[in-house]
Structures are given as C-alpha cells and as structure tokens.
Design an enzyme around this catalytic site. Structure first.
Site, PDB file in Angstrom:
ATOM      1  N   ASP A  55     -37.001  21.082 -10.619  1.00  7.04           N
ATOM      2  CA  ASP A  55     -38.072  20.223 -10.445  1.00  7.04           C
ATOM      3  C   ASP A  55     -39.234  21.266  -9.982  1.00  7.04           C
ATOM      4  O   ASP A  55     -40.221  20.724  -9.719  1.00  7.04           O
ATOM      5  CB  ASP A  55     -37.657  19.289  -9.599  1.00  7.04           C
ATOM      6  CG  ASP A  55     -37.295  19.827  -8.091  1.00  7.04           C
ATOM      7  OD1 ASP A  55     -36.684  20.810  -8.025  1.00  7.04           O
ATOM      8  OD2 ASP A  55     -37.864  19.267  -6.870  1.00  7.04           O
ATOM      9  N   ASN A  56     -39.142  22.424 -10.056  1.00  6.38           N
ATOM     10  CA  ASN A  56     -40.240  23.341  -9.478  1.00  6.38           C
ATOM     11  C   ASN A  56     -40.563  24.185 -10.816  1.00  6.38           C
ATOM     12  O   ASN A  56     -41.471  25.035 -10.538  1.00  6.38           O
ATOM     13  CB  ASN A  56     -39.842  24.393  -8.318  1.00  6.38           C
ATOM     14  CG  ASN A  56     -39.467  23.553  -7.117  1.00  6.38           C
ATOM     15  OD1 ASN A  56     -40.096  22.482  -6.929  1.00  6.38           O
ATOM     16  ND2 ASN A  56     -38.852  24.098  -6.154  1.00  6.38           N
ATOM     17  N   ASP A  65     -45.200  25.172  -7.297  1.00  6.45           N
ATOM     18  CA  ASP A  65     -44.135  24.849  -6.170  1.00  6.45           C
ATOM     19  C   ASP A  65     -43.469  26.141  -5.677  1.00  6.45           C
ATOM     20  O   ASP A  65     -42.399  26.215  -5.397  1.00  6.45           O
ATOM     21  CB  ASP A  65     -43.118  23.780  -6.721  1.00  6.45           C
ATOM     22  CG  ASP A  65     -43.958  22.475  -6.613  1.00  6.45           C
ATOM     23  OD1 ASP A  65     -44.896  22.113  -6.334  1.00  6.45           O
ATOM     24  OD2 ASP A  65     -43.093  21.474  -7.317  1.00  6.45           O
TER      25      ASP A  65
END
Length: 220
Positions: A55-56, A65
């Site tokens: 998710d980064n 991120d």
C-alpha cells in the site's frame, strides 16, 4: 495512445465504464517498468524507502509514503532506517529490488483474479520488471563511474570493497571524480585522491583498493 471512446474510463449513468480487456496487459507492463525504473534510481543514489508495503507503492512509479526513509552513509547493503524492520531487515537497501518484484506480483495476481489479465500476461509484466530494472541500474552505475560500458565484475568488486570498509556511498562517487585516468601513476600514489573517504584502512585493504583502482583506470 490507442484509447478510443469505447475504452476510456468514464462516468456513464452513475456507473464506471471500465476499459475493454486489451489495454490491461499493457497497463500492467507500464506499471512494472515504472516501478523498476524508480527502484533502480533508488539503488543508484543509495536511497532506502524503509516501508515497502504494497500500500506504500504507486502505480505511477513515484516514491510515496517513505516515513522512516534514509540515504546510505557508510555503505551497508543491510541498512534499514526503519527500527521496526531491524529484526529481519525485510526492507533493507539490498532487498528493495526483490521487494518491488514481490509487490508487483501481488498486483498482477489481483488483476488476474479480476480476469483483467491472464497468467501469461502477468508473467510477462514481472519479466519486464526484471529486465527494465537491470537495464536502468546498469546504465546508472555505468554513468556514475564514467565507464564506456557496463562492467559487472568491476562494479561488483567496488560494492564489496565499499561494504567491507563502510565507505560513504555518496561521498565516494564524488571523490572518485578526482582520480586521473593515467596508468603511469605509481601504486603508492593512487589512493591519495580518495584519502578523505578511505578512512582507517590497513595495508591489506589498501592493496585491495589499489588493485581495484588500477583496473578502473584501465577501463576508463
């Protein structure tokens, strides 16, 4: 390019109209290659993201991120700026290319599950990741060293030497530009331009660096 009105993402009657199948394999490859190029640049400048969770990662190939990020000072392939990553060092500097590939595999698996690409197309995207990463990384390292062409053995030996002596990754390449491509320089004078980055090394290590420099000067 090649996207007609029928396969653009649009808002139709309150619902999303998804592109037709043929664009998805191309899209997956584009994301794979962008990700590979981004991570190749990380490796080239000594950047460590620190938290490479899926998710980064960005499908645009952008660095996002990066909370506990860091740049290499003393060269250590196992360096991680993330203290929570210290036990296993999953996201350490040396692991970043492989983690990028793993993350991409999760992405293509999702596309496959949604029947947007098939297994062969997913495998091809992963293959393109590996090819693009190596092409870009080799180009970056070749240019950093001012070499006429990529030399795997020379660069590999350099990184080994840097790891052994914990040489500053950024300052070394800047200082290396002071080396003259002159094969007539005596062995005992070769390391003089690098004295600010080769700190506290003994006779054996000086010999190792002298040997590498002689090869390097010959290649340049």
């Amino acid at each position: 390019p090649g996207w007609g009105p029928s396969n653009r993402v649009g808002l139709v009657a309150g619902r999303w109209a998804l592109p037709s199948r043929p664009i998805w394999p191309t899209w997956a490859v584009e994301i794979a290659e962008r990700t590979a190029s981004m991570i190749a640049r990380w490796q080239g400048v000594g950047f460590t993201h620190g938290v490479m969770n899926t998710d980064n990662m960005s499908i645009l190939g952008l660095t996002i991120d990066y909370g506990p990020f860091g740049f290499l000072d003393a060269f250590d392939p196992k360096f991680t700026p993330n203290t929570t990553d210290l036990p296993g060092r999953r996201y350490c500097f040396a692991n970043q290319p492989d983690i990028g590939l793993w993350n991409l595999a999760q992405f293509t698996s999702t596309l496959s599950s949604a029947h947007l690409i098939n297994e062969k197309e997913a495998d091809y995207a992963l293959e393109r990741y590996g090819t693009r990463f190596m092409d870009d990384y080799q180009d970056i390292m070749t240019r950093k060293l001012g070499l006429p062409k990529y030399n795997k053995q020379l660069i590999g030996k350099l990184l080994t030497n840097m790891a052994v002596d914990k040489v500053d990754y950024t300052n070394f390449f800047r200082t290396l530009s002071n080396i003259k491509a002159d094969t007539s320089i005596p062995d005992d004078e070769l390391l003089v331009p690098l004295k600010s980055v080769l700190l506290d090394i003994g006779k054996e290590r000086k010999e190792a660096w002298t040997s590498w420099l002689k090869t390097y000067i010959h290649e340049v």
